[in-house]
Design an enzyme around this catalytic site. Structure first.
Site, PDB file in Angstrom:
ATOM      1  N   SER A 157       0.841  -1.201   0.000  1.00 52.38           N
ATOM      2  CA  SER A 157       0.000   0.000   0.000  1.00 52.38           C
ATOM      3  C   SER A 157       0.872   1.246   0.000  1.00 52.38           C
ATOM      4  O   SER A 157       2.063   1.211   0.244  1.00 52.38           O
ATOM      5  CB  SER A 157      -0.906  -0.006   1.224  1.00 52.38           C
ATOM      6  OG  SER A 157      -0.120  -0.121   2.376  1.00 52.38           O
TER       7      SER A 157
ATOM      8  N   THR B 205      -1.461   7.714   6.598  1.00 50.12           N
ATOM      9  CA  THR B 205      -1.056   8.660   7.643  1.00 50.12           C
ATOM     10  C   THR B 205       0.430   8.544   7.976  1.00 50.12           C
ATOM     11  O   THR B 205       0.955   9.336   8.738  1.00 50.12           O
ATOM     12  CB  THR B 205      -1.857   8.399   8.935  1.00 50.12           C
ATOM     13  OG1 THR B 205      -1.704   7.024   9.265  1.00 50.12           O
ATOM     14  CG2 THR B 205      -3.330   8.704   8.735  1.00 50.12           C
TER      15      THR B 205
ATOM     16  N   ASP C  37     -10.320   1.384  13.509  1.00 53.05           N
ATOM     17  CA  ASP C  37      -9.643   0.213  12.975  1.00 53.05           C
ATOM     18  C   ASP C  37     -10.169  -1.001  13.729  1.00 53.05           C
ATOM     19  O   ASP C  37      -9.535  -1.502  14.644  1.00 53.05           O
ATOM     20  CB  ASP C  37      -8.134   0.376  13.143  1.00 53.05           C
ATOM     21  CG  ASP C  37      -7.377  -0.439  12.113  1.00 53.05           C
ATOM     22  OD1 ASP C  37      -8.000  -1.300  11.467  1.00 53.05           O
ATOM     23  OD2 ASP C  37      -6.169  -0.226  11.960  1.00 53.05           O
TER      24      ASP C  37
END
Lengths: 491, 491
Positions: B198, B202, B260
């Site tokens: 990925s 952040t 999350d």
């Protein structure tokens, strides 16, 4: 902070604040699509979500494209200069996250959240997290009171510095237009009752939609003060004022999933009453299969909660649990409901007796709550049947601004009974769906006129109800729908 | 269904699908801003949210204004004809509502939700309700497995029909670029290891951002198949493929509140592995103050869950709990991390030993998992130090498409130690924040080069780290920030 020249994009989103920057400016300022920015014009400011223009044709360098909601808010026009600056997530986001983990929020924290919601500093996603956090983790009684106060304090307040009455119904029953009868009765008795109502979201009509068949309902705060001062009452759309605006914005994100958390329902209702300075409030909780209170236990629990929150806010609150098992009155849809109301106020013999009796009962209870009457029902009935309430209603209508050029939908579909028997029940949701398919509440004259109610004996071929609509196309659609279900349970 | 002529608005929203109708057309079609419509071009369709143009200058009658995301999706240009029709809420909305009330969702139901998310039939508000419903009501083990499968089945799958290895790290530690060392070691040993990574959301850099300093990472599925066939491996950006696309779209709405949920974390990781046909997966769980697993209990619980879900999906999963108490390697930021990786692969004496040792340990574990090696660590070390891994990495880079014109940021800020002592800890979050302020991951050469790590003895005035950035302005900002905190805990 950077100065940019307004470009009016002439596009409306239906509420979301959008600003558009040319991609070269965006790169220079290190801003990206989805970023949150504050746009300032003088002392007015608004938080927007940023979109990026890929070509100067849509938004050139040095320009800032603004959608209509932002243009209206800032009172700007093409080529006006505005300031733009990047802004971070508002403080509320961290608080909401804590609530999601089960934290109890204080008044100050709920105020911060209500303030950020009121001033559109939060995205839909963030507001949705707030709604779900409150829904899944619950609000305790203190939090409900604090949220109510916070939503009121972050909006406008009206105060009539005297005994102020109010009523509210938590909804779910088509045709239930008691407000338009109770208000004139109470005002005719000499009390102050400034009623703000809502428009339909998922129902065929809200009180504001129905009242709008007779009078203007979108009044400014100043106009409302004038109407109430002159007549003692008003029946207006609450949305056009700034009463507990956070509540309306919370409802917007509840709507997609029809989430209706108890804490938020209580805070929502009480905030609207609190912000008009109500001292005595009667709340109608219809109980039926398709209403929010679909069991006695739920209805009684809600009653307890409303009375408790009212007490904590210093309001006298009484709750009436009513029959929500079928539509009330004959008409469903703005104009057809307004005709029921007028018939009752005029004492017409064909007026629906169920709606009349319910309205008198409620008006009577409100009168008794003031402590000035012993037999409120009798007094209310006398005010209604003597024509005093009708006279007061005309006064209210004329002061708000009379409207009366409306006609029932010209395409009509009579729906007949398929067999002999007795009407056991009428499904509120099916009736509401048919009325909405017919065009209510957008087409004022669309909806249903009901001829047979629960407990009535019916013969095969007798008229159950008539659908009114503005197009043959809708008649055909409804015919198709009626093959599956007409809402009537006949035994 | 109505035919309209495309107008390219040249505006991008960063993901939301918007279509704009002239207000006259909208009135004719009884459509309103915020309505959900389907736009069709041939067999391709996309669900959009409707905005309304108030003047023909922005969008004229008969035109349909489309934002870039929609233009790209439908492959249309100005004046192309498209069909528009109204669409109701997708079926998922009712399912999500049930989940919010605590219902256990079946595979078919989770498939419906994943499918609606994949095809953008849901609004942000609705997706947020899904995330919160799963977060607050939890997903049981069956639901996690079913959601994983559903997210995989609604996307593309790659299958190499042989033993396929993979690794994953749940993140939280700057500089932790083991992937770029483990992958070439495993591929040099003759195994298939198609790694999708990925980009940073952040953090200062994701593996895809760092790899992009050396090679192209945005490859089509066909190109990836070619790279893996030729070299046995790849290190590409997963987002450019269509692997479990629902997962990426769920993460977008989790991000605003940094939600999350464990169930979604597990499903997210396992879906990416499952969709590339991985048979043996090693998962790195760094444990430290600022990582997801910040206690031993949490780390061990996550290990158990990963192994359990893996077993249910027919994958062999092993979990390594690692030290997440400080950054790994010297570099933080895409290019500075890539330089660490190259130094290790080239056996340079100045290469960071912590990153090297961790990568060899992990590669060794993966080798042992295949059952073909007893002392994996020794084999992995030999492959790395012999230069075979470096040769393999060059093969991968050349096949993906070599890139190497990057330089570290030209503005530099050395940060010195304020006192004598020993470095007790380095705060990952502060280091990450400084690197992001410096411009990482957007400016590839920006970030930090760390000279002193935990347990090192330091003297007053010694160099702790150097900040690299592309502007003096950022240096000034960081200087200001460093006055409050430089991330170093020195005792």
């Amino acid at each position: 902070m950077v100065k940019l020249s307004v470009k009016d994009m002439d596009i409306e989103t239906g509420g979301i604040h959008i600003a558009i920057l040319n991609k070269k400016d965006a790169r220079k300022l290190d801003l990206h699509s989805g970023n949150r920015v504050v746009i300032k014009k003088g002392k007015t400011e608004v938080t927007c979500i940023l979109d990026i223009a890929r070509s100067p044709k849509s938004v050139a360098e040095g320009q800032l494209g603004l959608f209509e909601e932002v243009i209206d808010h800032l009172h700007v026009k093409n080529n006006d200069k505005v300031n733009l600056e990047f802004t971070d997530k508002p403080k509320s986001v961290a608080l909401i996250r804590e609530k999601l983990f089960g934290k109890r929020l204080t008044y100050e924290e709920l105020y911060t959240i209500a303030d950020d919601i009121t001033h559109d500093r939060m995205t839909d996603i963030e507001k949705t997290y707030f709604v779900t956090a409150c829904f899944t983790k619950g609000l305790n009684n203190e939090e409900i009171v604090d949220l109510t106060r916070a939503m009121v304090e972050t909006g406008s307040k009206i105060n009539f510095s005297s005994l102020t009455l109010d009523k509210h119904c938590i909804g779910g029953v088509p045709g239930n237009r008691t407000t338009m009868i109770v208000i004139p009765i109470i005002a005719a008795a000499g009390f102050i009752i400034p009623k703000t109502s809502s428009r339909a979201i998922t129902s065929p009509s809200g009180t504001a939609d129905t009242m709008e068949c007779l009078a203007k309902v979108e009044l400014t705060e100043k106009e409302i003060r004038h109407v109430v001062k002159k007549t003692g009452a008003c029946i207006v759309h609450g949305g056009s004022m700034n009463l507990a605006p956070a509540d309306d914005k919370i409802i917007e994100v509840e709507h997609p999933l029809s989430i209706d958390a108890e804490g938020q329902l209580l805070a929502s209702v009480m905030a609207k009453k609190y912000s008009v300075g109500a001292t005595h409030v009667l709340i109608d909780i219809p109980m039926g299969k398709s209403t929010k209170a679909n069991t006695w236990a739920k209805a009684k629990h809600l009653r307890k909660m409303f009375e408790l929150i009212g007490r904590k806010l210093g309001m006298k609150v009484k709750v009436i649990i009513t029959d929500g098992s079928q539509p009330i009155g004959f008409g469903v849809g703005p104009l057809l409901e307004a005709l029921d109301v007028i018939a009752i106020l005029k004492n017409d013999s064909f007026a629906p007796q169920d709606l009349k009796k319910k309205a008198i009962t409620m008006a009577g209870m409100l009168l008794e709550m003031t402590g000035r009457y012993k037999d409120g029902f009798k007094v209310a009935k006398e005010i209604l049947e003597s024509g005093k309430a009708f006279k007061k209603m005309n006064e209210i209508i004329d002061t708000q601004g009379r409207l009366n050029h409306l006609k029932p939908g010209k395409f009509r579909l009579p729906v007949h009974c398929p067999k002999i028997g007795r009407v056991k029940e009428i499904d509120n949701e099916i009736i509401a769906k048919i009325a909405r398919m017919a065009g209510a509440p957008t087409d004022k004259g669309s909806g249903l006129f009901i001829n047979k109610k629960a407990h009535d004996l019916v013969k095969k071929g007798e008229l159950l109800f008539t659908v009114y609509t503005e197009s043959q196309f809708k008649i055909d659609l409804i015919k198709e729908f009626l093959k599956k279900n007409n809402g009537y349970d006949i035994h």
